[in-house]
Write a protein that holds these residues in place. Structure first.
Motif, PDB file in Angstrom:
ATOM      1  N   UNK A 237     -12.418   4.024   2.749  1.00 19.86           N
ATOM      2  CA  UNK A 237     -11.358   3.554   3.149  1.00 19.86           C
ATOM      3  C   UNK A 237     -10.765   2.593   2.759  1.00 19.86           C
ATOM      4  N   UNK A 238      -9.953   2.562   1.415  1.00 19.40           N
ATOM      5  CA  UNK A 238      -9.402   1.559   0.504  1.00 19.40           C
ATOM      6  C   UNK A 238      -8.190   0.889   1.379  1.00 19.40           C
ATOM      7  N   UNK A 239      -8.274  -0.574   1.000  1.00 19.02           N
ATOM      8  CA  UNK A 239      -6.999  -1.239   1.749  1.00 19.02           C
ATOM      9  C   UNK A 239      -5.881  -0.875   0.884  1.00 19.02           C
ATOM     10  N   UNK A 240      -4.653  -0.485   1.512  1.00 17.18           N
ATOM     11  CA  UNK A 240      -3.546  -0.354   0.737  1.00 17.18           C
ATOM     12  C   UNK A 240      -3.061  -1.780   0.215  1.00 17.18           C
ATOM     13  N   UNK A 241      -3.475  -2.888   0.681  1.00 18.10           N
ATOM     14  CA  UNK A 241      -3.107  -4.100   0.035  1.00 18.10           C
ATOM     15  C   UNK A 241      -4.048  -4.497  -1.129  1.00 18.10           C
TER      16      UNK A 241
END
Length: 87
Positions: A63-67
């Motif tokens: 789950x990579x952060x979009x930010x």
């Protein structure tokens, strides 16, 4: 006098529907989730783009952060890469 069950058994549609379900389950159990393999980036992670780092993490349910910046994603990729096995 035929019952509704007798009429359903004599029709071909239920047989073909059952055969399709059995075929689908057999194909899934043989190939598993590798029917459509994921497109993992390859090579040195230092040269990967932001999107390639995100894809690599997403394919492993990390789950990579979009930010997150590319440097942050690269750090997570390196932390989660497996060490090579010695033979």
């Amino acid at each position: 006098m035929p019952t509704p069950l007798d009429r359903a058994i004599n029709q071909r549609a239920p047989f073909f529907a059952f055969a399709a379900i059995v075929t689908g389950v057999a194909a899934w159990s043989i190939w598993g989730s590798d029917i459509f393999p994921s497109q993992d980036p390859s090579g040195d992670p230092e040269t990967w783009t932001h999107e390639q780092c995100s894809t690599w993490l997403r394919n492993r349910n990390l789950h990579p952060s979009p930010l997150a910046t590319t440097a942050e994603l690269l750090e997570r990729v390196k932390a989660n890469m497996r060490a090579p096995r010695s033979s």
